[in-house]
Enzyme design. Sequence first.
Site, PDB file in Angstrom:
ATOM      1  N   GLU A  67      10.363 -21.123   5.662  1.00  0.00           N
ATOM      2  CA  GLU A  67      11.569 -20.555   5.054  1.00  0.00           C
ATOM      3  C   GLU A  67      12.224 -19.430   5.847  1.00  0.00           C
ATOM      4  O   GLU A  67      12.186 -18.252   5.460  1.00  0.00           O
ATOM      5  CB  GLU A  67      11.251 -20.069   3.636  1.00  0.00           C
ATOM      6  CG  GLU A  67      10.748 -21.178   2.751  1.00  0.00           C
ATOM      7  CD  GLU A  67      10.620 -20.773   1.288  1.00  0.00           C
ATOM      8  OE1 GLU A  67      10.775 -19.589   0.972  1.00  0.00           O
ATOM      9  OE2 GLU A  67      10.376 -21.660   0.471  1.00  0.00           O
TER      10      GLU A  67
ATOM     11  N   TYR B 130      13.339 -25.683  -4.852  1.00  0.00           N
ATOM     12  CA  TYR B 130      12.966 -25.307  -6.214  1.00  0.00           C
ATOM     13  C   TYR B 130      14.115 -25.414  -7.200  1.00  0.00           C
ATOM     14  O   TYR B 130      13.915 -25.792  -8.341  1.00  0.00           O
ATOM     15  CB  TYR B 130      12.450 -23.856  -6.248  1.00  0.00           C
ATOM     16  CG  TYR B 130      11.117 -23.664  -5.567  1.00  0.00           C
ATOM     17  CD1 TYR B 130      11.022 -23.507  -4.183  1.00  0.00           C
ATOM     18  CD2 TYR B 130       9.935 -23.643  -6.301  1.00  0.00           C
ATOM     19  CE1 TYR B 130       9.801 -23.340  -3.555  1.00  0.00           C
ATOM     20  CE2 TYR B 130       8.704 -23.472  -5.681  1.00  0.00           C
ATOM     21  CZ  TYR B 130       8.638 -23.321  -4.314  1.00  0.00           C
ATOM     22  OH  TYR B 130       7.423 -23.161  -3.696  1.00  0.00           O
TER      23      TYR B 130
ATOM     24  N   ASP C  33      -4.841  -7.539  -1.463  1.00  0.00           N
ATOM     25  CA  ASP C  33      -6.110  -7.037  -0.908  1.00  0.00           C
ATOM     26  C   ASP C  33      -7.265  -8.011  -1.144  1.00  0.00           C
ATOM     27  O   ASP C  33      -8.112  -8.208  -0.266  1.00  0.00           O
ATOM     28  CB  ASP C  33      -6.479  -5.679  -1.528  1.00  0.00           C
ATOM     29  CG  ASP C  33      -5.553  -4.558  -1.053  1.00  0.00           C
ATOM     30  OD1 ASP C  33      -4.588  -4.855  -0.322  1.00  0.00           O
ATOM     31  OD2 ASP C  33      -5.797  -3.395  -1.425  1.00  0.00           O
TER      32      ASP C  33
ATOM     33  N   GLU D  20       7.386 -27.908  -0.031  1.00  0.00           N
ATOM     34  CA  GLU D  20       7.102 -27.120  -1.237  1.00  0.00           C
ATOM     35  C   GLU D  20       8.033 -27.548  -2.355  1.00  0.00           C
ATOM     36  O   GLU D  20       9.211 -27.842  -2.103  1.00  0.00           O
ATOM     37  CB  GLU D  20       7.341 -25.613  -1.027  1.00  0.00           C
ATOM     38  CG  GLU D  20       6.224 -24.857  -0.397  1.00  0.00           C
ATOM     39  CD  GLU D  20       6.526 -23.362  -0.282  1.00  0.00           C
ATOM     40  OE1 GLU D  20       7.206 -22.804  -1.168  1.00  0.00           O
ATOM     41  OE2 GLU D  20       6.089 -22.773   0.714  1.00  0.00           O
TER      42      GLU D  20
ATOM     43  N   ARG E 284      -1.667 -28.035   2.821  1.00  0.00           N
ATOM     44  CA  ARG E 284      -0.816 -27.159   3.622  1.00  0.00           C
ATOM     45  C   ARG E 284      -1.258 -25.714   3.393  1.00  0.00           C
ATOM     46  O   ARG E 284      -1.239 -25.238   2.250  1.00  0.00           O
ATOM     47  CB  ARG E 284       0.659 -27.333   3.209  1.00  0.00           C
ATOM     48  CG  ARG E 284       1.564 -26.398   3.953  1.00  0.00           C
ATOM     49  CD  ARG E 284       3.048 -26.520   3.659  1.00  0.00           C
ATOM     50  NE  ARG E 284       3.660 -25.399   4.349  1.00  0.00           N
ATOM     51  CZ  ARG E 284       4.628 -24.653   3.896  1.00  0.00           C
ATOM     52  NH1 ARG E 284       5.223 -24.921   2.745  1.00  0.00           N
ATOM     53  NH2 ARG E 284       5.069 -23.631   4.589  1.00  0.00           N
TER      54      ARG E 284
ATOM     55  N   HIS F  11       3.908 -17.636   7.730  1.00  0.00           N
ATOM     56  CA  HIS F  11       4.336 -17.609   6.331  1.00  0.00           C
ATOM     57  C   HIS F  11       4.437 -16.139   5.900  1.00  0.00           C
ATOM     58  O   HIS F  11       3.701 -15.681   5.043  1.00  0.00           O
ATOM     59  CB  HIS F  11       3.358 -18.406   5.454  1.00  0.00           C
ATOM     60  CG  HIS F  11       3.920 -18.840   4.133  1.00  0.00           C
ATOM     61  ND1 HIS F  11       3.950 -20.158   3.718  1.00  0.00           N
ATOM     62  CD2 HIS F  11       4.488 -18.128   3.131  1.00  0.00           C
ATOM     63  CE1 HIS F  11       4.504 -20.226   2.506  1.00  0.00           C
ATOM     64  NE2 HIS F  11       4.824 -19.005   2.128  1.00  0.00           N
TER      65      HIS F  11
ATOM     66  N   HIS G 279       0.818  -1.217   0.000  1.00  0.00           N
ATOM     67  CA  HIS G 279       0.000   0.000   0.000  1.00  0.00           C
ATOM     68  C   HIS G 279       0.850   1.266   0.000  1.00  0.00           C
ATOM     69  O   HIS G 279       0.476   2.275  -0.583  1.00  0.00           O
ATOM     70  CB  HIS G 279      -0.939   0.012   1.221  1.00  0.00           C
ATOM     71  CG  HIS G 279      -1.966  -1.076   1.169  1.00  0.00           C
ATOM     72  ND1 HIS G 279      -2.644  -1.536   2.265  1.00  0.00           N
ATOM     73  CD2 HIS G 279      -2.423  -1.813   0.115  1.00  0.00           C
ATOM     74  CE1 HIS G 279      -3.472  -2.506   1.909  1.00  0.00           C
ATOM     75  NE2 HIS G 279      -3.346  -2.690   0.607  1.00  0.00           N
TER      76      HIS G 279
ATOM     77  N   ASN H  71      11.644 -27.117   1.563  1.00  0.00           N
ATOM     78  CA  ASN H  71      11.106 -26.456   0.375  1.00  0.00           C
ATOM     79  C   ASN H  71      12.246 -26.399  -0.620  1.00  0.00           C
ATOM     80  O   ASN H  71      13.329 -25.903  -0.286  1.00  0.00           O
ATOM     81  CB  ASN H  71      10.664 -25.020   0.680  1.00  0.00           C
ATOM     82  CG  ASN H  71       9.449 -24.965   1.593  1.00  0.00           C
ATOM     83  OD1 ASN H  71       8.936 -25.992   2.037  1.00  0.00           O
ATOM     84  ND2 ASN H  71       8.990 -23.764   1.868  1.00  0.00           N
TER      85      ASN H  71
HETATM   86  C1  PNW Z   1       8.535 -19.929  -1.616  1.00  0.00           C
HETATM   87  N1  PNW Z   1      14.498 -19.540  -3.910  1.00  0.00           N
HETATM   88  O1  PNW Z   1       9.483 -18.906  -1.690  1.00  0.00           O
HETATM   89  C2  PNW Z   1       7.436 -19.469  -0.688  1.00  0.00           C
HETATM   90  O2  PNW Z   1       7.310 -20.276   0.439  1.00  0.00           O
HETATM   91  C3  PNW Z   1       6.119 -19.275  -1.361  1.00  0.00           C
HETATM   92  O3  PNW Z   1       5.323 -18.417  -0.606  1.00  0.00           O
HETATM   93  C4  PNW Z   1       6.332 -18.777  -2.781  1.00  0.00           C
HETATM   94  O4  PNW Z   1       5.156 -18.392  -3.409  1.00  0.00           O
HETATM   95  C5  PNW Z   1       7.017 -19.903  -3.536  1.00  0.00           C
HETATM   96  O5  PNW Z   1       8.182 -20.335  -2.889  1.00  0.00           O
HETATM   97  C6  PNW Z   1       7.380 -19.537  -4.974  1.00  0.00           C
HETATM   98  O6  PNW Z   1       8.278 -18.463  -4.994  1.00  0.00           O
HETATM   99  C7  PNW Z   1      10.706 -19.112  -2.286  1.00  0.00           C
HETATM  100  O7  PNW Z   1      15.149 -18.537  -4.237  1.00  0.00           O
HETATM  101  C8  PNW Z   1      11.484 -18.016  -2.545  1.00  0.00           C
HETATM  102  O8  PNW Z   1      14.986 -20.696  -4.077  1.00  0.00           O
HETATM  103  C9  PNW Z   1      12.744 -18.147  -3.079  1.00  0.00           C
HETATM  104  C10 PNW Z   1      13.234 -19.398  -3.370  1.00  0.00           C
HETATM  105  C11 PNW Z   1      12.458 -20.504  -3.140  1.00  0.00           C
HETATM  106  C12 PNW Z   1      11.191 -20.363  -2.601  1.00  0.00           C
END
Ligand code: PNW
Length: 502
Positions: free
Chosen positions: A186, A331, A71, A398, A96, A141, A58, A329
């Site tokens: 995280e 990625y 929002d 995740e 989750r 979170h 905001h 988590n």
């Molecule tokens: C997670 N990285 O964040 C979060 O828990 C979620 O809320 C988010 O939407 C999701 O991943 C996707 O981004 C991350 O840099 C942020 O490896 C950064 C990383 C991984 C997860």
Amino acid sequence: MASSITILAAILVLSHTCQAYTKFPDGFTFGVATAAHQIEGAWDVNGKSENVWDHLTHTKPWMVADFTNGDIACDSYNRYQEDVDELDYLGVDFYRFSLSWSRILPTGRIDQINPDGIRYYNDLLDALAAKNIEPLVTLFHWDLPQSLQDLGGWANPKMVDYFRGYADVCFREFGDKIKSWITFNEPYEICEDAYGDEKKAPAIDSHGVGNYLCSDTLLKAHAEAYHLYDETYRPTQNGKIMISINSIWYEPKDPENAQQVTLAETANQFKFGWFAHPIFTDKGGYPEVMVANVAAQSEGEGLARSRLEQFDDYWIERIKGTSDFLGINHYTTFLVTGPGVDPTAKSPSWLKDIGAVTTMEVGGDSASEWLRVVPSGFANLLRWCKKSYNDPLIYITENGFSDRGTLEDYGRISYYNDYLSAILDVINDDDVKVLGYTAWTLMDNFEWRAGFSERFGFYYVNITDPARPRTPKLSAEYYKQLIANRELPQDDKFKAPSARRQ
Ligand code: PNW
């Protein structure tokens, strides 16, 4: 004779390397994840107060790529029954989601409990129970009440008490219905991105200082919530409680280069070990290399003490062992190219303290700059966790892939297929104890500073329509079939047309 043995060995090696596991073990569970601020909306409705993301979006709307905010988001505050119907369609074992602190405790403190916040989560929990979907619930979170940020947020040691108070209310109010809890989602992203940088709200950017103040408070707050649950609630509620740690997995660009190998290990200790070492090792406390590097850098800066305060013996013991499972988590993977200061590093900073230069030039791409597709890195991370943390019981809390929002999302399906296949490899070949898997995410939602420009969902959400209609993508069909059969789907229809068998 010798040659027939050689041939036999060659066949064995060949069949082993070609073998792709497809079937998940009995008892392995599947879910999807969301987070309150990313889906609920109703940011100031029925007693909810402002949180740090409301405040940031905001007051500085330009900090979100597409100028969107939370929002309304997916309007799940009003449409949670649609969420549950979608979960039911997918057939997930568990869902989750996270609780909004500022919806439950508008002042952030326990002096005022918002009855509407309690009602909302009870309604959601009852709707899940009606469909036999287990809740896996995150206490924090990222959506800190702004009133607590005004007192310094996670850089303020008093937050240990505030978090404990909030956790106490949640365990008491919802503990009869929730048997699986996550304290923090995280911690790295909270401490480094929000206090050591401005990538996440409250965007304090106290690099090299605020990030370490945050980890000190956050790990103590986690431990206090764990002990509270363990001693006061577990005897009657019989649930489990853990933490979810994110990792970017670091690998040497050249595996033959000993210096890169060492630096990749240092980077993994700084990233994953920062929060995992104090909780999951026998020794406890921060990783040795992290303590040493920050002390050396601090000395070079002329400081009398390290910017990274070590835990005393009381806290080392108090924090150790405070997670029933290791929540991961994951990625993506980055490569370490050599020693030095990363060109993007501020001074002082966590990144400079590592002392390694990294590159994202690896694997396929996604819509997120930071997300590269490297399934083998996931397998390596899981093997490393087994070795580094006493063979823990692991939940993947995740894992997911972003695109710009197509319904025929072959990129997402192939990501899931390859990352799940990596999990099957380490379960079968290395006896890594992965018990369950959570895909991020149920539906496209407010992706923090990327807004709705990066989409991770199984369902497409049209945010220009007030009804926020959700449409299943092809990946929803993929995940549904995977869960129904407990096996990676092999159908051609899930492959991009160019990858199909002719
Ligand atoms: C997670 N990285 O964040 C979060 O828990 C979620 O809320 C988010 O939407 C999701 O991943 C996707 O981004 C991350 O840099 C942020 O490896 C950064 C990383 C991984 C997860």
